[in-house]
Structures are given as C-alpha cells and as structure tokens.
Write a protein that holds these residues in place. Structure first.
Motif, PDB file in Angstrom:
ATOM      1  N   LEU A 132      44.399 -17.629 -42.406  1.00  0.00           N
ATOM      2  CA  LEU A 132      45.149 -16.783 -41.493  1.00  0.00           C
ATOM      3  C   LEU A 132      44.189 -15.943 -40.665  1.00  0.00           C
ATOM      4  CD1 LEU A 132      47.802 -15.469 -44.054  1.00  0.00           C
ATOM      5  CD2 LEU A 132      47.927 -17.527 -42.646  1.00  0.00           C
ATOM      6  N   ALA A 133      44.397 -15.929 -39.342  1.00  0.00           N
ATOM      7  CA  ALA A 133      43.580 -15.086 -38.462  1.00  0.00           C
ATOM      8  C   ALA A 133      43.976 -13.631 -38.636  1.00  0.00           C
ATOM      9  CB  ALA A 133      43.767 -15.527 -37.010  1.00  0.00           C
ATOM     10  N   ALA A 134      42.984 -12.754 -38.635  1.00  0.00           N
ATOM     11  CA  ALA A 134      43.247 -11.321 -38.814  1.00  0.00           C
ATOM     12  C   ALA A 134      42.227 -10.519 -38.007  1.00  0.00           C
ATOM     13  CB  ALA A 134      43.174 -10.941 -40.293  1.00  0.00           C
ATOM     14  N   LEU A 170      43.107  -4.869 -42.807  1.00  0.00           N
ATOM     15  CA  LEU A 170      43.253  -5.985 -41.881  1.00  0.00           C
ATOM     16  C   LEU A 170      44.646  -5.985 -41.270  1.00  0.00           C
ATOM     17  CD1 LEU A 170      41.724  -8.833 -44.095  1.00  0.00           C
ATOM     18  CD2 LEU A 170      40.550  -7.504 -42.334  1.00  0.00           C
ATOM     19  N   ARG A 171      44.746  -6.547 -40.079  1.00  0.00           N
ATOM     20  CA  ARG A 171      46.041  -6.778 -39.455  1.00  0.00           C
ATOM     21  C   ARG A 171      46.151  -8.278 -39.207  1.00  0.00           C
ATOM     22  NH1 ARG A 171      47.632  -3.081 -34.650  1.00  0.00           N
ATOM     23  NH2 ARG A 171      48.243  -1.802 -36.463  1.00  0.00           N
ATOM     24  N   LEU A 172      47.105  -8.902 -39.882  1.00  0.00           N
ATOM     25  CA  LEU A 172      47.306 -10.331 -39.691  1.00  0.00           C
ATOM     26  C   LEU A 172      47.838 -10.587 -38.292  1.00  0.00           C
ATOM     27  CD1 LEU A 172      48.911 -11.417 -43.100  1.00  0.00           C
ATOM     28  CD2 LEU A 172      46.553 -11.736 -42.355  1.00  0.00           C
ATOM     29  N   ARG A 173      47.322 -11.607 -37.643  1.00  0.00           N
ATOM     30  CA  ARG A 173      47.811 -11.964 -36.318  1.00  0.00           C
ATOM     31  C   ARG A 173      49.283 -12.361 -36.415  1.00  0.00           C
ATOM     32  NH1 ARG A 173      43.663 -13.701 -32.721  1.00  0.00           N
ATOM     33  NH2 ARG A 173      42.037 -12.093 -32.846  1.00  0.00           N
ATOM     34  N   GLY A 174      50.150 -11.583 -35.762  1.00  0.00           N
ATOM     35  CA  GLY A 174      51.579 -11.864 -35.811  1.00  0.00           C
ATOM     36  C   GLY A 174      52.246 -11.378 -37.073  1.00  0.00           C
ATOM     37  N   GLY A 175      51.511 -10.652 -37.928  1.00  0.00           N
ATOM     38  CA  GLY A 175      52.077 -10.245 -39.203  1.00  0.00           C
ATOM     39  C   GLY A 175      51.758  -8.810 -39.545  1.00  0.00           C
ATOM     40  N   PRO A 176      51.909  -8.476 -40.812  1.00  0.00           N
ATOM     41  CA  PRO A 176      51.770  -7.080 -41.237  1.00  0.00           C
ATOM     42  C   PRO A 176      50.312  -6.653 -41.390  1.00  0.00           C
ATOM     43  CG  PRO A 176      52.241  -8.464 -43.125  1.00  0.00           C
ATOM     44  CD  PRO A 176      52.287  -9.369 -41.924  1.00  0.00           C
ATOM     45  N   ASP A 177      50.123  -5.331 -41.477  1.00  0.00           N
ATOM     46  CA  ASP A 177      48.832  -4.776 -41.874  1.00  0.00           C
ATOM     47  C   ASP A 177      48.739  -4.857 -43.393  1.00  0.00           C
ATOM     48  OD1 ASP A 177      48.580  -4.202 -39.242  1.00  0.00           O
ATOM     49  OD2 ASP A 177      48.640  -2.015 -39.450  1.00  0.00           O
ATOM     50  N   LEU A 178      47.522  -4.981 -43.892  1.00  0.00           N
ATOM     51  CA  LEU A 178      47.376  -4.941 -45.343  1.00  0.00           C
ATOM     52  C   LEU A 178      46.083  -4.241 -45.697  1.00  0.00           C
ATOM     53  CD1 LEU A 178      46.184  -8.339 -46.758  1.00  0.00           C
ATOM     54  CD2 LEU A 178      46.776  -8.176 -44.369  1.00  0.00           C
ATOM     55  N   GLY A 189      59.889 -16.077 -43.863  1.00  0.00           N
ATOM     56  CA  GLY A 189      59.739 -17.394 -43.252  1.00  0.00           C
ATOM     57  C   GLY A 189      60.938 -18.274 -43.473  1.00  0.00           C
ATOM     58  N   ARG A 190      60.758 -19.560 -43.110  1.00  0.00           N
ATOM     59  CA  ARG A 190      61.827 -20.545 -43.244  1.00  0.00           C
ATOM     60  C   ARG A 190      61.246 -21.791 -43.899  1.00  0.00           C
ATOM     61  NH1 ARG A 190      62.838 -24.686 -40.086  1.00  0.00           N
ATOM     62  NH2 ARG A 190      61.423 -23.886 -38.487  1.00  0.00           N
ATOM     63  N   LEU A 191      61.976 -22.302 -44.887  1.00  0.00           N
ATOM     64  CA  LEU A 191      61.475 -23.438 -45.656  1.00  0.00           C
ATOM     65  C   LEU A 191      61.527 -24.722 -44.818  1.00  0.00           C
ATOM     66  CD1 LEU A 191      61.491 -24.143 -49.266  1.00  0.00           C
ATOM     67  CD2 LEU A 191      62.565 -25.911 -47.914  1.00  0.00           C
ATOM     68  N   VAL A 193      52.966 -15.803 -39.261  1.00  0.00           N
ATOM     69  CA  VAL A 193      51.508 -15.875 -39.279  1.00  0.00           C
ATOM     70  C   VAL A 193      51.012 -17.319 -39.350  1.00  0.00           C
ATOM     71  CG1 VAL A 193      51.294 -13.591 -40.338  1.00  0.00           C
ATOM     72  CG2 VAL A 193      51.392 -15.614 -41.809  1.00  0.00           C
ATOM     73  N   GLY A 194      51.916 -18.284 -39.293  1.00  0.00           N
ATOM     74  CA  GLY A 194      51.565 -19.697 -39.375  1.00  0.00           C
ATOM     75  C   GLY A 194      52.218 -20.364 -40.572  1.00  0.00           C
ATOM     76  N   GLU A 195      52.035 -21.673 -40.705  1.00  0.00           N
ATOM     77  CA  GLU A 195      52.622 -22.377 -41.843  1.00  0.00           C
ATOM     78  C   GLU A 195      51.826 -22.071 -43.103  1.00  0.00           C
ATOM     79  OE1 GLU A 195      52.857 -26.866 -43.451  1.00  0.00           O
ATOM     80  OE2 GLU A 195      53.976 -26.558 -41.593  1.00  0.00           O
ATOM     81  N   LEU A 196      52.557 -21.738 -44.168  1.00  0.00           N
ATOM     82  CA  LEU A 196      51.945 -21.458 -45.455  1.00  0.00           C
ATOM     83  C   LEU A 196      52.381 -22.516 -46.452  1.00  0.00           C
ATOM     84  CD1 LEU A 196      52.520 -17.588 -45.663  1.00  0.00           C
ATOM     85  CD2 LEU A 196      50.448 -18.791 -44.928  1.00  0.00           C
TER      86      LEU A 196
END
Length: 358
Positions: free
Chosen positions: A239-241, A248-256, A291-293, A311-314
């Motif tokens: 995952l890009a961050a 870190l801040r995930l691209r398109g996602g939360p901070d962690l 997400g969505r399965l 944040v992309g496919e996991l």
C-alpha cells in the motif's frame, strides 16, 4: 562439504544469466534457492555441480578451487523436476546402482533402509513403469541419497507431483536431509517449501542474489520489496503511504500511528502486509479499511479473500473454511504492529517484531 561461490557469474553471448554473486553454503545444512521461474536457480545449480563453468569467479569445495572441473570428476548427486530412473531395472536395482558402481558393502541393507524411509519398500521388485509418478520420484530421491555424495542438488523435485504428494514428501524430505548429513541445495518457486525445509535461503530474482541467510530471518526481515515479493505466497499486500508527523497516511485511506525509525524516510513509502496479518474480526487498536468482497477461494485448510477497498485490492488468508457472499460489504482489519515499511527506494525500514521479541 563446504561449498563456496566466490563472485561467480554467467554470461551467454550478450545475455547475463547470473550476475556476480558470492555464497558460502553451510556444511551439512539445507540451502534453499528461492525464486520465480527464470530467476537463475537452475543456472546456479549447474555451476555448483560442474555441468557448466562460470564466466567469472571461482567455485571452491573444501577450500579447493574446482572451477571448470567437470561433474564426472566431482562427488555430486542430483534430482530433477522430471524423475529419471532406469526403465529396465527394478526399483531395488535403481536405488542400488550408485552403490554398486562404487562397490560399496551393505547394499541390500541400505536399499531397504532408504525404501522404508521413502515408503516404497513394497515396490522393490517392480519396474518403474509399474509405479505412480509420486512413487517414481521417491525412487529417484532414494537413488540420489544412496550415493551418499557430500553435495546433493535438487532442482524443483516436487513440482510435477500433485498437491497431496508434494505435502507428504516435503515433510519427509526435511527429516531425511537432517538424518543423511549431506550439504543439500534445493531449488523451489514456493515460499512455503522454503519455510518447511528450514536451514538457509538464498533469494534470487532475474539472475541476481538479493539476500542470503537463515530462512526464518530472511522471511521475517526481507531486505527489500523484491525479497518480500519473492518470499510471500499469497503476495504481500503493498500500500502506498505518505510519511506524516506522527505516522503514515495511506493513499486514499486512514492515518495510522506508526513507529518510524530515527532516520525516518521522507515522501512516499510502501506499507507491506502479509495476507495472514489481515482479519475480518477486529482486535483492540486495529486499523479498519471498508471494502467489498470480490472473490473467496478455499484452498486446503485456508480461505483466500479478495477485497476491493479505497486503498487498493487486499488479499486475506484466513485459517479454516469460510463462506462469503460475493459483492457483500466487508471491513478489513489489521494492526500497524504487523506491517512492514519500505522506503522510496524499496529498502526495508521497519519489520514487525517477532514473537518473543527476536
């Protein structure tokens, strides 16, 4: 036997098959050559055996330079992907053949010992054509072990067998190698095989040696993204961050929150999460990604779940058999403590702490 490769490389015409590399193989241990098809595993084994000569560097056996010495003058046994047995000889005779050539004593007892270890004792009077593929590969392995060569090379010996047979033989081989005492080099494309065989692992990619060391250390501390990709099955989630003041801040996602090293990287970094580190049931302190399965695959005793997220496919690896409705909403949870961090150049910055703090 101590086998040392000192800066060996291999070029064929204008093509570089192996970039210069050095390896000091541990005597009496198993070294796994791990890498995708065309990573250079077979080319490297051929140099070790004396089937080919390196274009650069030296091959040393017990401190003696054997560079260019052909295989017939070396004490090596080999097993290939395609099992090779003498079709007109019985199983017993196939196994005994290297011992008979050396005029060794105790041939019958050794044949029966190896046949018992590899569960082919009932077939000793049969011809290879009367056996299944798995049984024939066991015969080839027994013959290689019978030679009692100080160096044993196995080039993806289980790749053409079905899943169940591979699982059985993997466990048997790790015990056999430990009891026989030869220096073993084992080539595979499968990370699980490397982990099961233990010992040491050399990760290869496109003819380059990326990392070498104790298998568990290479798995838990991959030096780079390239090593992490080669030593993850299913592939590591990447995952890009962006590096922030406190994490870190995930691209398109939360901070962690994330424990950045003292020489903290700047700009865009990559967060790596093994599939087994992702969950569908939260724990305290977990990061959540909705997400969505998209797909759920049941393979053996695990279920592989593919989830489309912001944040992309996991890909998750869940122990046991699980059923999900395609297209259903599904939240993925993970702990930042189980994440790897790679800098902009793809080099490892942070790895999860291993159990026991090691």
């Amino acid at each position: 036997m101590r086998l040392v490769l000192d800066g060996v490389g291999k070029t064929v015409g204008a093509e570089t098959w192996l970039k210069p590399m050095s390896l000091d193989l541990r005597s009496g241990a198993v070294t796994v050559l791990l890498g995708a098809t065309q990573a250079g595993k077979t080319s490297l084994m051929r140099l070790m055996a004396g089937l080919d000569a390196p274009s650069a560097g030296r091959v040393l056996v017990d401190d003696q330079d054997v560079t260019g010495v052909p295989v017939r003058k070396r004490d090596v046994s080999m097993v290939y992907q395609q099992f090779i047995n003498y079709p007109s000889m019985t199983v017993a005779r196939n196994i005994a053949s290297p011992m008979l050539l050396r005029k060794q004593a105790g041939v019958d007892a050794r044949v029966r010992e190896l046949a018992a270890k590899l569960h082919i004792e009932p077939f000793l009077d049969r011809l290879p054509a009367e056996l299944s593929g798995g049984q024939q590969q066991r015969v080839a392995l027994a013959r290689a072990l019978a030679k009692q060569a100080p160096l044993m090379l196995l080039d993806e010996p289980l790749v053409n067998l079905d899943y169940k047979l591979r699982e059985e033989l993997r466990e048997e081989l790790s015990q056999l190698f430990a009891s026989e005492g030869s220096t073993v080099v084992y080539a595979t494309t499968e990370p699980a095989e490397a982990l099961l065989l233990g010992g040491y692992t050399a990760v290869l990619d496109q003819g380059e040696l990326l990392q070498y060391g104790p298998t568990v250390d290479v798995f838990h501390q991959p030096r780079s993204l390239r090593v992490a990709r080669a030593f993850s099955d299913p592939p590591m989630n990447l995952l890009a961050a962006d590096v922030m003041a406190e994490g870190l801040r995930l691209r398109g996602g939360p901070d962690l929150p994330f424990p950045l090293p003292a020489d903290r990287p700047a700009g865009t970094v990559t967060l790596g999460l093994r599939a087994s580190a992702l969950r569908v049931v939260p724990r305290e302190g977990d990061v959540s990604v909705p997400g969505r399965l998209e797909l759920a695959e049941i393979s053996g005793s695990d279920t592989y779940v593919h989830v489309a997220t912001q944040v992309g496919e996991l890909v998750m690896q869940l122990t046991g058999v699980h059923y999900f409705e395609l297209g259903a909403a599904l939240t993925v949870y993970f702990s930042a403590a189980q994440a790897y961090l790679f800098d902009g150049a793809g080099d490892l910055c942070v790895a999860p702490q291993r159990a026991g703090g090691h």
